[in-house]
Scaffold this motif. Structure first.
Motif, PDB file in Angstrom:
ATOM      1  N   ASP A  80      67.341  90.707  75.801  1.00 46.05           N
ATOM      2  CA  ASP A  80      68.008  91.733  75.006  1.00 46.05           C
ATOM      3  C   ASP A  80      67.072  92.169  73.887  1.00 46.05           C
ATOM      4  N   LEU A  81      66.926  93.450  73.765  1.00 45.13           N
ATOM      5  CA  LEU A  81      66.049  94.064  72.773  1.00 45.13           C
ATOM      6  C   LEU A  81      66.407  93.677  71.341  1.00 45.13           C
ATOM      7  N   ASN A  82      67.662  93.341  71.079  1.00 44.20           N
ATOM      8  CA  ASN A  82      68.130  93.122  69.714  1.00 44.20           C
ATOM      9  C   ASN A  82      68.322  91.664  69.322  1.00 44.20           C
ATOM     10  N   LEU A  83      68.095  90.720  70.221  1.00 40.16           N
ATOM     11  CA  LEU A  83      68.294  89.313  69.887  1.00 40.16           C
ATOM     12  C   LEU A  83      66.981  88.674  69.458  1.00 40.16           C
ATOM     13  N   LYS A  84      66.993  88.015  68.320  1.00 40.87           N
ATOM     14  CA  LYS A  84      65.794  87.360  67.794  1.00 40.87           C
ATOM     15  C   LYS A  84      65.290  86.280  68.757  1.00 40.87           C
ATOM     16  N   THR A  85      66.211  85.527  69.353  1.00 36.98           N
ATOM     17  CA  THR A  85      65.800  84.471  70.287  1.00 36.98           C
ATOM     18  C   THR A  85      65.117  85.065  71.519  1.00 36.98           C
ATOM     19  N   ASP A  86      65.555  86.236  71.936  1.00 37.39           N
ATOM     20  CA  ASP A  86      64.928  86.881  73.077  1.00 37.39           C
ATOM     21  C   ASP A  86      63.522  87.365  72.741  1.00 37.39           C
ATOM     22  N   CYS A  87      63.301  87.702  71.481  1.00 40.37           N
ATOM     23  CA  CYS A  87      61.955  88.087  71.044  1.00 40.37           C
ATOM     24  C   CYS A  87      61.007  86.906  71.223  1.00 40.37           C
ATOM     25  N   ALA A  88      61.457  85.717  70.854  1.00 39.49           N
ATOM     26  CA  ALA A  88      60.635  84.512  71.014  1.00 39.49           C
ATOM     27  C   ALA A  88      60.356  84.256  72.498  1.00 39.49           C
ATOM     28  N   THR A  89      61.369  84.451  73.332  1.00 39.52           N
ATOM     29  CA  THR A  89      61.188  84.261  74.771  1.00 39.52           C
ATOM     30  C   THR A  89      60.187  85.275  75.326  1.00 39.52           C
ATOM     31  N   ALA A  90      60.256  86.510  74.867  1.00 39.41           N
ATOM     32  CA  ALA A  90      59.316  87.545  75.308  1.00 39.41           C
ATOM     33  C   ALA A  90      57.891  87.170  74.901  1.00 39.41           C
ATOM     34  N   ARG A  91      57.733  86.673  73.676  1.00 40.12           N
ATOM     35  CA  ARG A  91      56.408  86.255  73.198  1.00 40.12           C
ATOM     36  C   ARG A  91      55.879  85.096  74.035  1.00 40.12           C
TER      37      ARG A  91
END
Length: 156
Positions: A80-91
């Motif tokens: 999800d574009l808006n979830l901080k945890t998903d940002c970490a997963t993307a990184r």
């Protein structure tokens, strides 16, 4: 999620292919791999694709152009574009892909060095080609595959 076409959604597979730059065969493959699912079928059984599907196909095409595996693409699509945890997963996903790319670059640099050395063996002026000679020598030096004995078949 815009398209550059005056064709209104829903789109047939050929239209989605044209708008996304992904071939119809690859669209079917991505559906089979569950990276995309069309939004039903028309009365004449054609697959129907939305603007969101076309965007998703473009996203997949972009990721594949960056040499990402289907699993890496699947991971990114699920975020999800808006979830901080998903940002970490993307990184983390991109870090893993970067490690793969760096390892592949090292392999390619070693291959380049080997090919240059092979190329330097022959300038084309001798009676025979030292490049082909070296390739034959390497082929002869390859290990012979070991044939495993067949397992004993038992009827127990």
């Amino acid at each position: 999620m815009r398209t550059d076409s005056a064709i209104p959604a829903p789109y047939r597979i050929s239209e989605a292919a044209a708008l996304s730059g992904v071939s119809a065969a690859n669209i079917r493959f991505y559906e089979k791999e569950m990276l995309l699912s069309p939004h039903g079928r028309s009365e004449n059984s054609y697959r129907c694709y939305s603007l969101g599907d076309v965007h998703q196909l473009r996203f997949i095409r972009l990721c594949r152009a960056m040499d990402m595996s289907l699993d890496e693409v699947r991971t990114l699509l699920g975020l999800d574009l808006n979830l901080k945890t998903d940002c970490a997963t993307a990184r983390e996903s991109l870090d893993g892909h970067l490690a793969h790319v760096r390892a592949r670059l090292a392999e390619l640099k070693a291959l380049e060095k080997d090919l240059k050395a092979l190329r330097d063996r022959c300038d084309g002026t001798d009676a025979h080609c030292h490049i082909i000679e070296a390739l034959h020598e390497r082929a002869d030096a390859l290990p012979v595959p070991v044939k495993r004995p067949e397992a004993v078949k038992r009827h127990v």
